[in-house]
Design a protein around this motif. Sequence first.
Motif, PDB file in Angstrom:
ATOM      1  N   ARG A  97      51.120  41.533  46.434  1.00 39.76           N
ATOM      2  CA  ARG A  97      49.697  41.845  46.330  1.00 39.76           C
ATOM      3  C   ARG A  97      49.019  40.996  45.270  1.00 39.76           C
ATOM      4  NH1 ARG A  97      47.593  45.189  43.366  1.00 39.76           N
ATOM      5  NH2 ARG A  97      45.435  45.584  43.804  1.00 39.76           N
ATOM      6  N   GLN A  98      49.767  40.662  44.239  1.00 39.93           N
ATOM      7  CA  GLN A  98      49.151  39.977  43.111  1.00 39.93           C
ATOM      8  C   GLN A  98      48.698  38.568  43.473  1.00 39.93           C
ATOM      9  OE1 GLN A  98      51.394  39.088  39.599  1.00 39.93           O
ATOM     10  NE2 GLN A  98      49.991  40.262  38.343  1.00 39.93           N
ATOM     11  N   SER A  99      49.290  37.995  44.531  1.00 39.25           N
ATOM     12  CA  SER A  99      48.884  36.637  44.885  1.00 39.25           C
ATOM     13  C   SER A  99      47.446  36.615  45.391  1.00 39.25           C
ATOM     14  CB  SER A  99      49.840  36.051  45.919  1.00 39.25           C
ATOM     15  OG  SER A  99      50.020  36.950  46.969  1.00 39.25           O
ATOM     16  N   LEU A 100      47.060  37.667  46.126  1.00 36.61           N
ATOM     17  CA  LEU A 100      45.671  37.748  46.580  1.00 36.61           C
ATOM     18  C   LEU A 100      44.728  37.938  45.394  1.00 36.61           C
ATOM     19  CD1 LEU A 100      45.274  39.921  49.758  1.00 36.61           C
ATOM     20  CD2 LEU A 100      44.568  37.586  49.385  1.00 36.61           C
ATOM     21  N   VAL A 101      45.161  38.790  44.458  1.00 34.75           N
ATOM     22  CA  VAL A 101      44.337  39.045  43.274  1.00 34.75           C
ATOM     23  C   VAL A 101      44.116  37.752  42.507  1.00 34.75           C
ATOM     24  CG1 VAL A 101      44.340  40.236  41.051  1.00 34.75           C
ATOM     25  CG2 VAL A 101      45.043  41.449  43.086  1.00 34.75           C
ATOM     26  N   MET A 102      45.206  36.992  42.367  1.00 29.76           N
ATOM     27  CA  MET A 102      45.099  35.731  41.632  1.00 29.76           C
ATOM     28  C   MET A 102      44.170  34.759  42.340  1.00 29.76           C
ATOM     29  SD  MET A 102      47.728  32.651  41.336  1.00 29.76           S
ATOM     30  CE  MET A 102      47.062  32.089  42.851  1.00 29.76           C
ATOM     31  N   LEU A 103      44.303  34.702  43.669  1.00 29.61           N
ATOM     32  CA  LEU A 103      43.475  33.779  44.432  1.00 29.61           C
ATOM     33  C   LEU A 103      42.010  34.162  44.333  1.00 29.61           C
ATOM     34  CD1 LEU A 103      44.186  31.355  46.134  1.00 29.61           C
ATOM     35  CD2 LEU A 103      44.043  32.798  48.147  1.00 29.61           C
ATOM     36  N   GLU A 104      41.720  35.455  44.381  1.00 29.71           N
ATOM     37  CA  GLU A 104      40.324  35.893  44.264  1.00 29.71           C
ATOM     38  C   GLU A 104      39.775  35.565  42.891  1.00 29.71           C
ATOM     39  OE1 GLU A 104      40.963  39.635  47.240  1.00 29.71           O
ATOM     40  OE2 GLU A 104      40.244  40.044  45.208  1.00 29.71           O
ATOM     41  N   GLU A 105      40.594  35.759  41.873  1.00 32.22           N
ATOM     42  CA  GLU A 105      40.158  35.465  40.513  1.00 32.22           C
ATOM     43  C   GLU A 105      39.879  33.974  40.357  1.00 32.22           C
ATOM     44  OE1 GLU A 105      39.346  37.302  38.063  1.00 32.22           O
ATOM     45  OE2 GLU A 105      39.358  35.899  36.401  1.00 32.22           O
ATOM     46  N   TRP A 106      40.692  33.177  41.036  1.00 32.35           N
ATOM     47  CA  TRP A 106      40.514  31.726  40.917  1.00 32.35           C
ATOM     48  C   TRP A 106      39.262  31.255  41.637  1.00 32.35           C
ATOM     49  CZ3 TRP A 106      43.214  27.780  44.441  1.00 32.35           C
ATOM     50  CH2 TRP A 106      43.026  26.485  43.932  1.00 32.35           C
ATOM     51  N   ARG A 107      38.993  31.846  42.799  1.00 35.84           N
ATOM     52  CA  ARG A 107      37.910  31.338  43.630  1.00 35.84           C
ATOM     53  C   ARG A 107      36.568  32.013  43.388  1.00 35.84           C
ATOM     54  NH1 ARG A 107      38.235  26.734  45.461  1.00 35.84           N
ATOM     55  NH2 ARG A 107      36.725  27.281  47.034  1.00 35.84           N
ATOM     56  N   ARG A 108      36.547  33.059  42.574  1.00 37.49           N
ATOM     57  CA  ARG A 108      35.280  33.783  42.446  1.00 37.49           C
ATOM     58  C   ARG A 108      34.254  32.946  41.683  1.00 37.49           C
ATOM     59  NH1 ARG A 108      34.379  35.814  37.226  1.00 37.49           N
ATOM     60  NH2 ARG A 108      36.278  35.816  35.973  1.00 37.49           N
ATOM     61  N   PRO A 109      32.980  33.172  41.968  1.00 37.91           N
ATOM     62  CA  PRO A 109      31.939  32.533  41.169  1.00 37.91           C
ATOM     63  C   PRO A 109      31.982  33.096  39.740  1.00 37.91           C
ATOM     64  CG  PRO A 109      31.033  33.521  43.151  1.00 37.91           C
ATOM     65  CD  PRO A 109      32.432  33.990  43.037  1.00 37.91           C
ATOM     66  N   GLN A 110      31.579  32.305  38.764  1.00 39.34           N
ATOM     67  CA  GLN A 110      31.767  32.717  37.372  1.00 39.34           C
ATOM     68  C   GLN A 110      30.954  33.964  37.037  1.00 39.34           C
ATOM     69  OE1 GLN A 110      33.003  30.035  34.743  1.00 39.34           O
ATOM     70  NE2 GLN A 110      31.856  30.702  32.956  1.00 39.34           N
ATOM     71  N   LYS A 139      35.965  32.715  33.211  1.00 40.15           N
ATOM     72  CA  LYS A 139      37.288  32.644  33.843  1.00 40.15           C
ATOM     73  C   LYS A 139      38.272  32.037  32.849  1.00 40.15           C
ATOM     74  CE  LYS A 139      36.188  30.838  38.062  1.00 40.15           C
ATOM     75  NZ  LYS A 139      36.434  30.574  39.500  1.00 40.15           N
ATOM     76  N   ASP A 140      39.446  32.654  32.759  1.00 39.57           N
ATOM     77  CA  ASP A 140      40.452  32.156  31.821  1.00 39.57           C
ATOM     78  C   ASP A 140      41.578  31.512  32.614  1.00 39.57           C
ATOM     79  OD1 ASP A 140      42.079  31.648  29.732  1.00 39.57           O
ATOM     80  OD2 ASP A 140      42.230  33.731  29.035  1.00 39.57           O
ATOM     81  N   LEU A 141      41.678  30.197  32.513  1.00 39.79           N
ATOM     82  CA  LEU A 141      42.688  29.500  33.309  1.00 39.79           C
ATOM     83  C   LEU A 141      44.107  29.881  32.905  1.00 39.79           C
ATOM     84  CD1 LEU A 141      41.266  25.921  33.796  1.00 39.79           C
ATOM     85  CD2 LEU A 141      41.666  27.672  35.505  1.00 39.79           C
ATOM     86  N   ALA A 142      44.287  30.241  31.638  1.00 41.52           N
ATOM     87  CA  ALA A 142      45.640  30.606  31.189  1.00 41.52           C
ATOM     88  C   ALA A 142      46.122  31.847  31.937  1.00 41.52           C
ATOM     89  CB  ALA A 142      45.643  30.856  29.687  1.00 41.52           C
ATOM     90  N   VAL A 143      45.200  32.790  32.170  1.00 45.86           N
ATOM     91  CA  VAL A 143      45.570  34.009  32.893  1.00 45.86           C
ATOM     92  C   VAL A 143      45.963  33.663  34.323  1.00 45.86           C
ATOM     93  CG1 VAL A 143      44.671  36.169  33.788  1.00 45.86           C
ATOM     94  CG2 VAL A 143      44.122  35.485  31.475  1.00 45.86           C
ATOM     95  N   ILE A 144      45.165  32.789  34.942  1.00 43.67           N
ATOM     96  CA  ILE A 144      45.461  32.426  36.330  1.00 43.67           C
ATOM     97  C   ILE A 144      46.801  31.698  36.409  1.00 43.67           C
ATOM     98  CG2 ILE A 144      44.666  31.050  38.277  1.00 43.67           C
ATOM     99  CD1 ILE A 144      41.821  31.589  37.331  1.00 43.67           C
TER     100      ILE A 144
END
Lengths: 342, 331
Positions: free
Chosen positions: B72-85, B90-95
């Motif tokens: 499930r976390q892969s979708l969460v990560m992808l959404e976090e990466w692609r969301r508008p700011q 957005k913290d790249l270290a978290v991603i």
Amino acid sequence: MDKFRMVFQFLQSNQESFMSGICGIMALASAQLYSAFDFNCPCLPRYNLAYGLGVLLVPPLILFLLGFVLNNNVSMLAEEWRRPQGQRGKDAAVLRYMFCSMAQRAMIAPAVWVSVTLLDGKCITCAFCTALPLEALGNASHHGLPQGEVKRVLARIPCKEIYDGQELVANEVAVRYLRCISQALGWCFVLLMTTLAFLVRFLRPCFTQAVFLKSRYWSHYIDIERRLFDETCAEHAKSFAKVCIQQFFQGMGKNLVATQCHPPRKAPTDAGEASEKLLGITDWGTMNTVLKSWHRCKPPLHLHPAAPHSSNGWAREWQPPTQPHTQPSAPRQEAVAYYSGV
Amino acid sequence: MDRFRMIFQYFQTNSESVMNGICGLLALASVKIYTCLDFSCPCLPHYNMAYGLGIMFVPPIALFLCGLILNRQSLVMLEEWRRPQGHRRKDLAVIRYMCCSIMQRALVAPAVWIVVTLLDGKCLICAFSGSVDPKKFVGFANATLAQAQEMLTRVPCKEDELMRNSTSRRAVSRYLRCWSQALGWSILLILIIAVFLARWLSPCFNQAALLQTRHWSNYIDIEQKIFEETCCEHSRLFAHQCILHFFESMQKEIRQHSFNLPREKEGEEDLLRGITDHDQVNKLLKMWYYEKPPLDVSQVTHRHPLGQERSPPPLAGSCGARSKFTQHTHV
């Protein structure tokens, strides 16, 4: 039993794990079905292809349709699709989302069946044994047999006991070759399916996340609304039935009292609640009349509000419900009948 | 029983342990699939290498993709990466942290498959039996090159009539299996050392940053879950209000069409909501299908839970004050 309920609750609480659980169960069921199936290649030239491809392709179709049939949300989708617009707009994105998620779930069992069939190898061996490349595997030129005869011999490859073409091509060589091809196809199919699933799942957040959130919310909403409506109707039906039956008993009690020649026997005043609940039906003959009346002449689906202290109020109860208006009632009566306004 | 419940609750609350559970299940599934698979080397010149290496490398790719899909976390990560700011940085270290942890978990099942394949040895025997130097083995040294090559390609097939009782076949088989198992154990050792070093050396470097990224990646995960739960709860309340509103509007319509006097509600009749007739029920159900109510509960009347006397409808402005869940949404 308790453990089973807990597992079920765990799966249900987390929507995602519930769906994964369902998918896993369907995949296991499909694999189990295949292993329980007794594969019997006919070992005849044209029948082999039909049987092999039939076993490969027909059960997945059935499993796919079964996946739709067993899914409760299919009727919800159909209803939402076909309903008149009325006061509520229809959103095509929601319908598409519902259909896609149902189709994805329905595709798991067929995909598992096809994979397991291909990896096992019996189907492809049966279907394509007559198409074996003799030049590469056996003695193509040394047999002098006509084409039809060659095909008949090759068709018996899956049936080791009756195979008589060892000089043409060794049985083990042919089976190994066909099984190798089958497994290669099987793994390619598995890879293709997982790649497709990966792309479908991971390209979505890159492009249409907002639309997806909206569609997901409203499709859940439609599901919950339908379930709540069913629950509310069930509650309503229960109350309706309760009042209807209560009024029936009361009506019967009063009617019987009115038609009896002798004055009604009043229950002693200190009998309390129990005698009130008997609603005036206190002997064998009366009860039998009530039961017969319930069978022969069920009361109309038309409730009157209760007026427990009036003695003549029930005379009007048995009037047909199509009368437009009641007579003005006695001052102490508060209630009037409902009539359908449709 | 209690212990069972505790285990379930533990798995439910901690999403990381759910993912570890899935990772473990996938590894077990990969071993099970390998043992169930009927390995049959074709024992033909070019097919051997393709089949052997195919069985060794194609299933791990499929297992890796499965590991990503089921997490499930892969979708969460992808959404976090692609969301508008938007309002939130957005913290790249978290991603990056989330990506690393997802990859690590997804690589377990493929690694297990490859190690099991190598330790078993059949794949390597099938793939490389044709590449062995025939001069090393007594039975093949005297044959011509072509004959030796053909015999070598049949080494993986024990039941082949040509090679059934050949001692050289067994020698080649043992030789290749020895190499295969050595490779398998080496890979296993390297992987375990790598994991060991990663786990034990990471606190020496930048522990504070690691704590922060781990916290925020957990936060994003939990926030997503709670948002979904809140949406579910909201849609349930919305549906409840919508249906109540629908029943009340039906009741009002019935009142308008009939000539009855207003009456007091009591007990059971209140649950009937004024719908007490066969035709009225039919009309209600027909209306529900032909004209679903609009998705707008801002005008819902105020009702006490025990069905007491109805108070007059609130003014438009006070709706929002009652509960945040009565905010309306138009479709």
